[in-house]
Structure formats: structure tokens, C-alpha cells
Scaffold this active site. Structure first.
Site, PDB file in Angstrom:
ATOM      1  N   ARG A 179      42.323  38.950  50.469  1.00 16.28           N
ATOM      2  CA  ARG A 179      43.325  38.203  51.239  1.00 16.28           C
ATOM      3  C   ARG A 179      44.168  39.136  52.107  1.00 16.28           C
ATOM      4  O   ARG A 179      44.864  38.680  53.020  1.00 16.28           O
ATOM      5  CB  ARG A 179      44.236  37.437  50.293  1.00 16.28           C
ATOM      6  CG  ARG A 179      43.473  36.526  49.331  1.00 16.28           C
ATOM      7  CD  ARG A 179      44.291  36.157  48.119  1.00 16.28           C
ATOM      8  NE  ARG A 179      43.455  35.615  47.046  1.00 16.28           N
ATOM      9  CZ  ARG A 179      42.788  36.359  46.187  1.00 16.28           C
ATOM     10  NH1 ARG A 179      42.868  37.677  46.252  1.00 16.28           N
ATOM     11  NH2 ARG A 179      42.033  35.803  45.260  1.00 16.28           N
ATOM     12  N   LYS A 221      42.428  23.445  53.776  1.00 15.57           N
ATOM     13  CA  LYS A 221      43.361  23.253  52.656  1.00 15.57           C
ATOM     14  C   LYS A 221      44.666  24.007  52.876  1.00 15.57           C
ATOM     15  O   LYS A 221      45.758  23.453  52.724  1.00 15.57           O
ATOM     16  CB  LYS A 221      42.676  23.673  51.354  1.00 15.57           C
ATOM     17  CG  LYS A 221      43.472  23.333  50.114  1.00 15.57           C
ATOM     18  CD  LYS A 221      44.346  24.485  49.703  1.00 15.57           C
ATOM     19  CE  LYS A 221      45.314  24.060  48.627  1.00 15.57           C
ATOM     20  NZ  LYS A 221      46.221  25.174  48.270  1.00 15.57           N
ATOM     21  N   PRO A 238      46.445  18.222  51.382  1.00 15.36           N
ATOM     22  CA  PRO A 238      45.619  19.347  50.928  1.00 15.36           C
ATOM     23  C   PRO A 238      44.742  18.937  49.752  1.00 15.36           C
ATOM     24  O   PRO A 238      45.240  18.382  48.782  1.00 15.36           O
ATOM     25  CB  PRO A 238      46.655  20.398  50.488  1.00 15.36           C
ATOM     26  CG  PRO A 238      47.977  19.917  50.988  1.00 15.36           C
ATOM     27  CD  PRO A 238      47.879  18.445  51.179  1.00 15.36           C
ATOM     28  N   ASP A 240      42.593  20.487  46.965  1.00  9.41           N
ATOM     29  CA  ASP A 240      42.185  21.672  46.210  1.00  9.41           C
ATOM     30  C   ASP A 240      41.381  21.199  45.001  1.00  9.41           C
ATOM     31  O   ASP A 240      41.049  20.023  44.883  1.00  9.41           O
ATOM     32  CB  ASP A 240      43.413  22.473  45.762  1.00  9.41           C
ATOM     33  CG  ASP A 240      44.120  21.776  44.616  1.00  9.41           C
ATOM     34  OD1 ASP A 240      44.273  20.544  44.698  1.00  9.41           O
ATOM     35  OD2 ASP A 240      44.475  22.427  43.627  1.00  9.41           O
ATOM     36  N   GLN A 278      49.425  13.043  47.367  1.00 12.34           N
ATOM     37  CA  GLN A 278      48.725  14.273  46.995  1.00 12.34           C
ATOM     38  C   GLN A 278      49.521  15.083  45.988  1.00 12.34           C
ATOM     39  O   GLN A 278      48.987  15.567  44.999  1.00 12.34           O
ATOM     40  CB  GLN A 278      48.449  15.103  48.259  1.00 12.34           C
ATOM     41  CG  GLN A 278      47.742  16.404  48.026  1.00 12.34           C
ATOM     42  CD  GLN A 278      48.676  17.545  47.633  1.00 12.34           C
ATOM     43  OE1 GLN A 278      48.244  18.497  47.029  1.00 12.34           O
ATOM     44  NE2 GLN A 278      49.951  17.432  47.947  1.00 12.34           N
ATOM     45  N   PHE A 282      48.422  15.942  42.243  1.00 10.44           N
ATOM     46  CA  PHE A 282      48.265  17.349  41.871  1.00 10.44           C
ATOM     47  C   PHE A 282      49.093  17.676  40.631  1.00 10.44           C
ATOM     48  O   PHE A 282      48.600  18.248  39.660  1.00 10.44           O
ATOM     49  CB  PHE A 282      48.693  18.239  43.038  1.00 10.44           C
ATOM     50  CG  PHE A 282      48.705  19.712  42.714  1.00 10.44           C
ATOM     51  CD1 PHE A 282      47.529  20.439  42.711  1.00 10.44           C
ATOM     52  CD2 PHE A 282      49.890  20.366  42.417  1.00 10.44           C
ATOM     53  CE1 PHE A 282      47.532  21.791  42.413  1.00 10.44           C
ATOM     54  CE2 PHE A 282      49.900  21.718  42.119  1.00 10.44           C
ATOM     55  CZ  PHE A 282      48.716  22.430  42.115  1.00 10.44           C
TER      56      PHE A 282
END
Length: 298
Positions: A179, A221, A238, A240, A278, A282
Site C-alpha cells: 500500500r 470500494k 462500499p 467489502d 450499508q 456492516f
DNA sequence: GTCCAGGTTCACG
DNA sequence: CGTGAACATGGA
């Protein structure tokens, strides 16, 4: 719970309900809040902040006097009529259950750069690790912010220009792995102005998303996280691994749709405040199964 | 030691 | 267009 306000300028009461402070600050949208003895400490807008939830709403405390608390109210999104937002979501047993269980969970309005950088660092990392790496970045490259004498030191999130001046090897040395170049490129883009994060607010959702996805390491995402958690695009959704599981189990119990199909489904199913759905899905998915902190011993 | 984590990208069929 | 592997690192 009492919300005494002894020192003028250092304390403020946000009258807002419902507000589930713990769920909001610890639901994987922001990574710098820590809980201690019933209150939460973090850094917002370069200021040390302590928050505590009480009957009337949220009691806030800072280390330096504050005249206008708008910056914090905006961050916490206290002006949002949450029940009215949640009323726009489509009826569904699993979603309704999440809304009931965690009512008061809100979306924050974070600093776009901090949000972008944090989520670039989030890919295939556990939330606990994201918190660690973000904290390390702040500690090593942020600025010290004033804290009460009895509190531990705190640092601001380093501005993009500061990160842009680092080298990839510096970032890898902090444990960022693959990253590292992504964060560096994003920092350079933001610092140079070729990526105008604030300007994205004036674009359509699709345009803003496409712009973010031009950055290396930023796919659909992560782009949607930035759009939803910092730029005010409530419709961003998003998807995931957790949300994917939640969508499959609740809406497609008899088959296993691809990620692309689930994204397409989410675009047309949840309405103008889809991002709230979302976040509830989540948070519920994580709380119910393997949320480490809450794991039940049986 | 193995598996997986708030993914993205690229190569291959 | 869909699938699979590589990518670093560390927690569970």
C-alpha cells in the site's frame, strides 16, 4: 448520566438523538478513536477531543478553548434527522433488525484526505491493524496537538504535503507493504492539486467516484468509502467482504452472486441514503459474528 | 503453521 | 466478461 460543564470554552453539549456514539466511532469508518472509562478520545481538525454520551446527547471536551463548535458538530453529523433518513430505506427483515439493534449509528463527515489515506491503507487489513498503522503514521509524521495534562500525547493526521515528501521506503518501513506506493501517489496528487478532494463535492456521484478511482490502489470500494464517509455522498455503498456476506445471506440466500452483481444490486435497491443501510449492515455483520471485542464466550 | 483481513490490479481463457 | 493469483504484513 451527568454532563457537568465547569470550564467555559472547553466543554460543549450537542443535543442530538438518537446517537450511538460507540457504534459510530468504532464501526470502521474512522480509525483514531479510543475508548477509556466510558468516553472516547480522538483528534478532529487538529484538536484533541473527548466525547461522552449522555441522556441529552453528546458531551464534548477539548484541550484548548473553542468559540464555535461547528467543526465538531459537522464531523459528528448531529444536524442529521437520523430517523427520517432511516425511514427512506427499503423494508427488509435483516435490515430492519440492524436498524433496530443499532439505532443511533451515524455516518461521520471526516476530513477527505485523512479518509482517503486511511482507506488506502485499509485494503486486506483488519480494522485493528488499520488503526495501528494510521496511529503510527500520525505519531511519526503528524504534529503534536495540545492535550490535557493528565492525558497521553496526541498527534494530528499528517497533511498530504507532509506524506508526499516521504519516500516509499519510509512508508514501507512503517509496515504499509504494497500500500506504500499507493499512499505516496495519493499524497502527491492531493498535495500538488491534481486531485482536488473538496472539488469532488461539486461533481456527480459517478464523476467523483471515477476521479478517485484514477488513483492507483483506489478501486470501487475505497472510492465509495471516501465518498460516503467524507464527501457527503449518502448514496455511495462500499461493498467489502462483510457487506457482501450480509447481502448474500439476506437477499440472495439460495445462490452466490458475484461482487459485481451485488454492487449493481446495491445501486438500485437502497435509495438516496443507501450508505446508511450499508453501514448498519456492516456493523451488524461484524457485531454478530466475529467482532473480536464482543466475542461471546460460550 | 494456516487462514484471513472494510481490495486492487493484472494476466489469462 | 469472468476468474484467479500476486501483493506485504500481522492478528486470530
Amino acid at each position: 448520566m451527568v454532563c457537568a460543564e465547569p470550564k467555559p470554552g472547553l466543554h460543549h453539549l450537542f443535543r442530538v438523538r438518537p446517537y450511538d456514539l460507540a457504534a459510530t466511532l468504532d464501526s470502521g469508518q474512522a480509525f483514531r478513536w479510543t475508548q477509556s472509562s466510558g468516553s472516547w478520545t480522538g483528534v478532529v481538525g487538529g484538536r484533541w477531543v473527548r466525547l461522552r454520551s449522555c441522556a441529552e446527547g453528546i458531551a464534548a471536551e477539548t484541550a484548548a478553548p473553542v468559540k464555535d463548535w461547528g467543526w465538531l458538530g459537522d464531523y459528528l453529523q448531529v444536524q442529521v434527522d437520523l430517523n427520517r433518513v432511516l425511514d427512506t430505506l427499503p423494508p427488509h427483515p435483516q435490515l430492519a433488525s440492524a436498524l433496530t439493534q443499532h439505532r443511533g449509528l451515524r455516518l461521520l463527515r471526516q476530513d477527505p484526505w485523512e479518509c482517503l489515506a486511511s482507506f488506502i491503507l485499509s485494503s486486506t487489513k483488519q480494522i485493528k491493524q488499520i488503526k495501528q498503522i494510521v496511529e503510527r503514521l500520525c505519531r511519526e509524521h503528524g504534529d503534536r496537538v495540545p492535550t490535557p495534562a493528565t492525558e497521553p500525547e496526541a498527534w494530528s493526521f499528517p497533511v498530504a504535503g507532509r506524506v508526499a515528501d516521504l519516500r516509499e521506503t519510509d512508508l514501507r518501513a512503517m509496515g504499509m507493504g504494497f500500500r506504500a506506493p499507493h499512499l505516496l501517489r495519493a499524497a502527491q496528487a492531493v498535495a500538488s492539486g491534481s486531485m482536488d478532494l473538496e472539488g469532488l463535492k461539486r461533481l456527480s456521484l459517478a464523476e467523483a467516484r471515477a476521479s478517485l478511482m484514477n488513483l492507483p490502489g483506489v478501486g470501487r470500494k475505497i472510492a465509495d468509502c471516501v465518498l460516503l464517509f467524507s464527501l457527503g455522498f449518502d448514496e455511495a455503498f462500499p461493498v467489502d467482504v462483510w457487506v457482501m456476506r450480509a447481502l448474500k445471506s439476506a437477499w440472495f440466500p439460495n445462490r452466490s452472486p458475484s461482487l459485481k452483481e451485488l454492487v449493481r444490486f446495491s445501486e438500485s435497491h437502497f435509495g438516496p441514503h443507501a450508505g446508511y443501510a450499508q453501514q448498519y449492515l456492516f456493523h451488524q455483520a461484524r457485531s454478530n459474528s466475529s467482532f473480536p471485542r464482543l466475542k461471546v464466550i460460550t
